[in-house]
Write a protein that holds these residues in place. Structure first.
Motif, PDB file in Angstrom:
ATOM      1  N   ARG A   1     -63.086 -13.558   3.129  1.00 12.21           N
ATOM      2  CA  ARG A   1     -64.150 -12.838   2.427  1.00 12.21           C
ATOM      3  C   ARG A   1     -63.867 -12.808   0.930  1.00 12.21           C
ATOM      4  N   HIS A   2     -62.600 -12.789   0.559  1.00  8.12           N
ATOM      5  CA  HIS A   2     -62.243 -12.800  -0.853  1.00  8.12           C
ATOM      6  C   HIS A   2     -62.722 -14.079  -1.528  1.00  8.12           C
ATOM      7  N   HIS A   3     -62.934 -15.121  -0.733  1.00  9.51           N
ATOM      8  CA  HIS A   3     -63.380 -16.414  -1.259  1.00  9.51           C
ATOM      9  C   HIS A   3     -64.828 -16.695  -0.862  1.00  9.51           C
ATOM     10  N   LEU A   4     -65.634 -15.672  -0.822  1.00  8.98           N
ATOM     11  CA  LEU A   4     -67.024 -15.820  -0.390  1.00  8.98           C
ATOM     12  C   LEU A   4     -67.780 -16.805  -1.274  1.00  8.98           C
ATOM     13  N   PHE A   5     -67.550 -16.756  -2.574  1.00  7.84           N
ATOM     14  CA  PHE A   5     -68.214 -17.686  -3.484  1.00  7.84           C
ATOM     15  C   PHE A   5     -67.832 -19.124  -3.164  1.00  7.84           C
ATOM     16  N   GLU A   6     -66.543 -19.374  -2.954  1.00  3.96           N
ATOM     17  CA  GLU A   6     -66.091 -20.723  -2.657  1.00  3.96           C
ATOM     18  C   GLU A   6     -66.688 -21.228  -1.342  1.00  3.96           C
ATOM     19  N   VAL A   7     -66.750 -20.349  -0.343  1.00  7.00           N
ATOM     20  CA  VAL A   7     -67.332 -20.716   0.949  1.00  7.00           C
ATOM     21  C   VAL A   7     -68.800 -21.095   0.782  1.00  7.00           C
ATOM     22  N   ASN A   8     -69.538 -20.280   0.032  1.00  8.22           N
ATOM     23  CA  ASN A   8     -70.953 -20.568  -0.193  1.00  8.22           C
ATOM     24  C   ASN A   8     -71.139 -21.854  -0.994  1.00  8.22           C
ATOM     25  N   TYR A   9     -70.231 -22.137  -1.913  1.00  8.89           N
ATOM     26  CA  TYR A   9     -70.285 -23.373  -2.695  1.00  8.89           C
ATOM     27  C   TYR A   9     -70.169 -24.584  -1.769  1.00  8.89           C
ATOM     28  N   LEU A  10     -69.224 -24.513  -0.832  1.00 10.02           N
ATOM     29  CA  LEU A  10     -69.040 -25.626   0.096  1.00 10.02           C
ATOM     30  C   LEU A  10     -70.256 -25.800   1.000  1.00 10.02           C
TER      31      LEU A  10
END
Length: 235
Positions: A120-129
């Motif tokens: 969840r801390h990397h939500l932006f990165e996940v959405n980017y992928l």
């Protein structure tokens, strides 16, 4: 107020919210819709913004990923407003570091396995992928990651370095995963995405496998793109 002014205001607002806990709840409630509206407008031609004295050109995929991230974050029930403000500040700062090059690039059909016990801390990165068309599978432990690798083909593995596994702090869980991948003769490209890459730069095990280590979002995305571009040639 222009989109550029809104983004500038949002950045400054999020940066100061934690210092004003008494009014944080009111501000977040009032501004959450406007924040989403402003970010939704930041597409197409309006991909640049003034951030303090700087003029920033945003990666269009990063803008869209941030829109997704903000919508998801503010809609979580019972979210603590102070933590929400801090979280949004982190996600927005990640977007500002992205290059505007190759906006039309995507990788539909590519598969990435991400091993991390707090994605969840990397939500932006996940959405980017997701915006790049990547099929992303998540694993919270080394065991889950190895099971996933045994059950399917992946073009890339992303791993944090520190994880809590079976209730135990594992500061080098990422290296454990690398060793298991090497012993099983798995040669899937591996990127370590950790909060502090310095202690692992020049690590012989990591170099021998051909893995990379980074602690910045921009380097992570650049390495992901480089790796996925090579896949068709290696197939």
């Amino acid at each position: 107020m222009t989109v550029q002014q809104w983004v500038d205001s949002i950045l400054r607002l999020v940066g100061h919210l934690v210092s004003w806990p008494v009014v944080t709840l009111v501000i977040v409630i009032i501004f959450r819709r406007r924040i989403i509206s402003a970010l939704s407008a930041l597409t197409g031609r309006a991909r640049s913004a003034s951030v303090g004295p700087l003029s920033v050109e945003f990666d269009e995929v990063a803008v869209e990923a941030l829109q997704d991230t903000v919508r998801q974050a503010v809609q979580e029930p019972g979210a603590d407003p102070t933590r929400l403000a801090d979280f949004l500040g982190e996600q927005i700062s990640k977007m500002t570091g992205q290059s505007s090059k190759r906006d039309d690039e995507s990788f539909p059909g590519s598969r990435i396995l991400w091993a991390d016990d707090n994605l969840r801390h990397h939500l932006f990165e996940v959405n980017y992928l997701h915006r790049l068309g990547v099929d992303l599978e998540k694993a919270s432990t080394t065991t889950q990651a190895l099971q996933a690798l045994d059950s399917g083909r992946f073009d890339l593995v992303i791993s944090d370095m520190h994880r809590v596994e079976d209730g135990t702090e594992e500061p080098r869980a990422g290296l454990k995963l690398l060793r298991e991948m090497r012993s099983g003769r798995r040669r899937t490209p591996l990127i370590f995405y950790t909060s502090n890459a310095v202690p692992f730069q020049g690590d012989e095990e990591i170099s021998a496998y051909g893995a990379t280590v980074t602690d910045t979002t921009s380097d992570l995305f650049a390495e992901i793109r480089r790796t996925l571009r090579r896949q068709p040639e290696d197939a």
